[in-house]
Design a protein around this motif. Structure first.
Motif, PDB file in Angstrom:
ATOM      1  N   THR A 140       0.829  -1.200   0.000  1.00  0.00           N
ATOM      2  CA  THR A 140       0.000   0.000   0.000  1.00  0.00           C
ATOM      3  C   THR A 140       0.865   1.252   0.000  1.00  0.00           C
ATOM      4  OG1 THR A 140      -1.690  -1.211   1.220  1.00  0.00           O
ATOM      5  CG2 THR A 140      -1.854   1.188   1.234  1.00  0.00           C
ATOM      6  N   THR A 141       0.458   2.248  -0.777  1.00  0.00           N
ATOM      7  CA  THR A 141       1.188   3.510  -0.860  1.00  0.00           C
ATOM      8  C   THR A 141       0.233   4.670  -0.602  1.00  0.00           C
ATOM      9  OG1 THR A 141       2.670   2.584  -2.525  1.00  0.00           O
ATOM     10  CG2 THR A 141       2.613   4.970  -2.352  1.00  0.00           C
ATOM     11  N   PHE A 142       0.661   5.578   0.284  1.00  0.00           N
ATOM     12  CA  PHE A 142      -0.064   6.820   0.553  1.00  0.00           C
ATOM     13  C   PHE A 142       0.860   7.961   0.146  1.00  0.00           C
ATOM     14  CE2 PHE A 142      -1.561   3.761   3.695  1.00  0.00           C
ATOM     15  CZ  PHE A 142      -2.937   3.865   3.589  1.00  0.00           C
ATOM     16  N   LYS A 143       0.414   8.805  -0.781  1.00  0.00           N
ATOM     17  CA  LYS A 143       1.222   9.945  -1.225  1.00  0.00           C
ATOM     18  C   LYS A 143       0.461  11.230  -0.962  1.00  0.00           C
ATOM     19  CE  LYS A 143       3.695   7.665  -4.979  1.00  0.00           C
ATOM     20  NZ  LYS A 143       4.020   7.672  -6.398  1.00  0.00           N
ATOM     21  N   ASN A 144       1.216  12.224  -0.450  1.00  0.00           N
ATOM     22  CA  ASN A 144       0.662  13.570  -0.322  1.00  0.00           C
ATOM     23  C   ASN A 144       1.783  14.569  -0.584  1.00  0.00           C
ATOM     24  OD1 ASN A 144       2.156  13.740   2.047  1.00  0.00           O
ATOM     25  ND2 ASN A 144       0.392  13.523   3.377  1.00  0.00           N
TER      26      ASN A 144
END
Length: 150
Positions: free
Chosen positions: A44-48
């Motif tokens: 899982t990847t979370f980008k901001n």
């Protein structure tokens, strides 16, 4: 489910796989009584705007609001301008307390092991929003370390 994605104004999230096991008959009850037998996210990847969090695995087992559940998070975080990601693992018990008429929502981590390349610790944490604003503090040029900078 495979290749799950979600996006909002602040974050872009993508999961290689999502697995959820729960008692569907509980869906007709108060949401604060639901029990999730197992929730697992992998790859899982979370980008901001500030960086990227990559999770090899996030799993929660036997979750019911107000009761301890097993939590495992194994992943990395890389700030936007950082040369390399910071690896880390969190493994312990998490308890979520929903908001009530007399208390704000809160989280409790107990007997939680946090490990990374530079740290290894076991801790207990109680976290909640206190709803109090920090007042502006007057400073003067004579202050050695202005309190507003702390």
């Amino acid at each position: 489910m495979a290749d799950v994605s979600a996006k909002d104004a602040d974050i872009d999230a993508r999961a290689g796989s999502l697995s959820l096991r729960m008692d569907l008959s509980a869906m007709w009850q108060d949401v604060n009584r639901w029990k999730i037998t197992a929730l697992t996210l992998t790859d899982t990847t979370f980008k901001n705007d500030s960086g990227t969090t990559q999770l090899a695995e996030l799993s929660i087992t036997d979750f019911t609001p107000g009761e301890p559940a097993q939590l495992l998070i194994d992943g990395t975080y890389q700030a936007k301008d950082a040369p390399e990601p910071i690896p880390g693992t969190l493994n312990g018990q998490i308890t979520y307390f929903p908001a009530t008429t007399t208390a704000t929502e809160s989280l409790r981590l107990t007997q939680t092991t946090i490990t990374s390349t530079d740290i290894s610790a076991v801790c207990d944490v109680d976290a909640k929003e206190n709803g109090k604003a920090i007042p502006d503090v007057a400073t003067t040029p004579d202050d050695i370390l202005p309190i507003a900078d702390l």
